[in-house]
Enzyme design. Structure first.
Site, short mmCIF file in Angstrom:
data_model
loop_
_atom_site.label_atom_id
_atom_site.label_comp_id
_atom_site.label_asym_id
_atom_site.label_seq_id
_atom_site.Cartn_x
_atom_site.Cartn_y
_atom_site.Cartn_z
N GLU A 30 -3.96 1.65 -7.00
CA GLU A 30 -4.37 2.74 -6.10
C GLU A 30 -3.51 3.96 -6.34
O GLU A 30 -2.42 4.08 -5.78
CB GLU A 30 -4.21 2.30 -4.64
CG GLU A 30 -5.14 1.21 -4.19
CD GLU A 30 -5.48 1.35 -2.70
OE1 GLU A 30 -6.63 1.10 -2.36
OE2 GLU A 30 -4.62 1.72 -1.90
N HIS A 68 0.86 -1.19 0.00
CA HIS A 68 0.00 0.00 0.00
C HIS A 68 0.90 1.24 0.00
O HIS A 68 1.95 1.25 0.64
CB HIS A 68 -0.91 -0.01 1.24
CG HIS A 68 -2.02 0.98 1.15
ND1 HIS A 68 -1.82 2.32 1.34
CD2 HIS A 68 -3.33 0.82 0.87
CE1 HIS A 68 -2.98 2.95 1.18
NE2 HIS A 68 -3.91 2.06 0.89
P1 13P Z 1 -10.04 5.68 0.66
O1 13P Z 1 -11.17 4.80 0.20
O2 13P Z 1 -10.28 6.24 2.05
O3 13P Z 1 -9.69 6.71 -0.35
O4 13P Z 1 -8.75 4.75 0.83
C1 13P Z 1 -8.39 3.94 -0.22
C2 13P Z 1 -7.37 2.99 0.22
O5 13P Z 1 -6.25 3.37 0.53
C3 13P Z 1 -7.74 1.57 0.29
O6 13P Z 1 -6.63 0.76 0.47
#
Ligand code: 13P
Length: 220
Positions: free
Chosen positions: A145, A96
């Site tokens: 992401e 992440h």
């Molecule tokens: P949000 O949905 O709060 O933007 O976070 C996304 C995330 O980092 C999921 O791993």
């Protein structure tokens, strides 16, 4: 109908009592989850209690961790290893951007973590920031992401997420599923999962609240 993965990343949120009440509250909703794999990724401290409650209430949720040690058991103070996680969870989020940026996790460390997870049959959900982020060998679940979309209320466009997912899938044909994460809500989830190469989402903020999360499941 393609199988959808809805992954709740609770990050560093919720106490044991709060997690219990979240699980209790969600049982009030009749969730239609045929063809949906719902994976809750709470902090380590909640995994054991949540597993027990999920089994007791016969809920169809899977559990995941948010991180793991790049080492096996041994003298690594503060670390939780793959085998310890596997006792309670089937999945683990690796790479992440919050771990890459705040804890200095490099591609080398992350690839070691992926190896440790797979060695005990813990499935990595491997996060990439864009189409150039390398994906370690053997990883079959990948989450795109973009850092600018995380926690900002400013999601990527479904079209760009699809473009990235398509490139990554072509580059790594062994990947089974690609998810999108970053400001996913009950209002935008459908636009992402209806893209051809996107089969799920990673949800941060909107997964903490039962009302928002159940609406999101319903709209997926
Ligand atoms: P949000 O949905 O709060 O933007 O976070 C996304 C995330 O980092 C999921 O791993």
């Amino acid at each position: 109908m393609k199988k959808l993965f809805l992954v709740a990343n609770w990050k560093s949120n919720k106490t044991n009592a709060e997690a219990k009440s979240w699980l209790k509250e969600i049982t009030n909703y009749e969730l239609r989850i045929t063809n949906k794999e719902i994976i809750i990724c709470p902090p380590f401290t909640l995994l054991s209690g949540m597993k027990a409650l999920i089994e007791k209430k016969k809920l169809l949720f899977k559990l995941g961790a948010q991180n793991l040690s790049p080492f096996d058991a041994g003298a690594y103070t503060g670390e939780i290893n793959a085998k310890q996680i596997k006792e309670f969870a089937d999945y683990v989020i690796i790479g992440h951007s919050e771990r890459r940026n705040n804890f200095g996790e490099t591609e080398e460390i992350l690839s070691e973590k992926a190896k440790k997870a797979m060695a005990v049959d813990l499935t990595p959900i491997y996060c990439i920031q864009n189409e150039t982020t390398p994906v370690p060998k053997g990883v079959i679940l990948v989450a795109y992401e973009p850092p600018t979309a995380i926690g900002t209320g400013n999601p990527d466009t479904p079209e760009n997420a699809e473009r990235v997912a398509k490139i990554v899938k072509e580059k790594y044909p062994h990947i089974a599923s690609i998810f999108y994460g970053g400001s996913v809500t009950q209002d935008n989830i459908r636009s992402f999962v209806e893209m051809a190469h996107i089969s799920g989402v990673l949800v941060g903020g909107a997964s903490l609240d039962v009302l928002k999360f159940t609406a999101l499941i319903k709209n997926a």
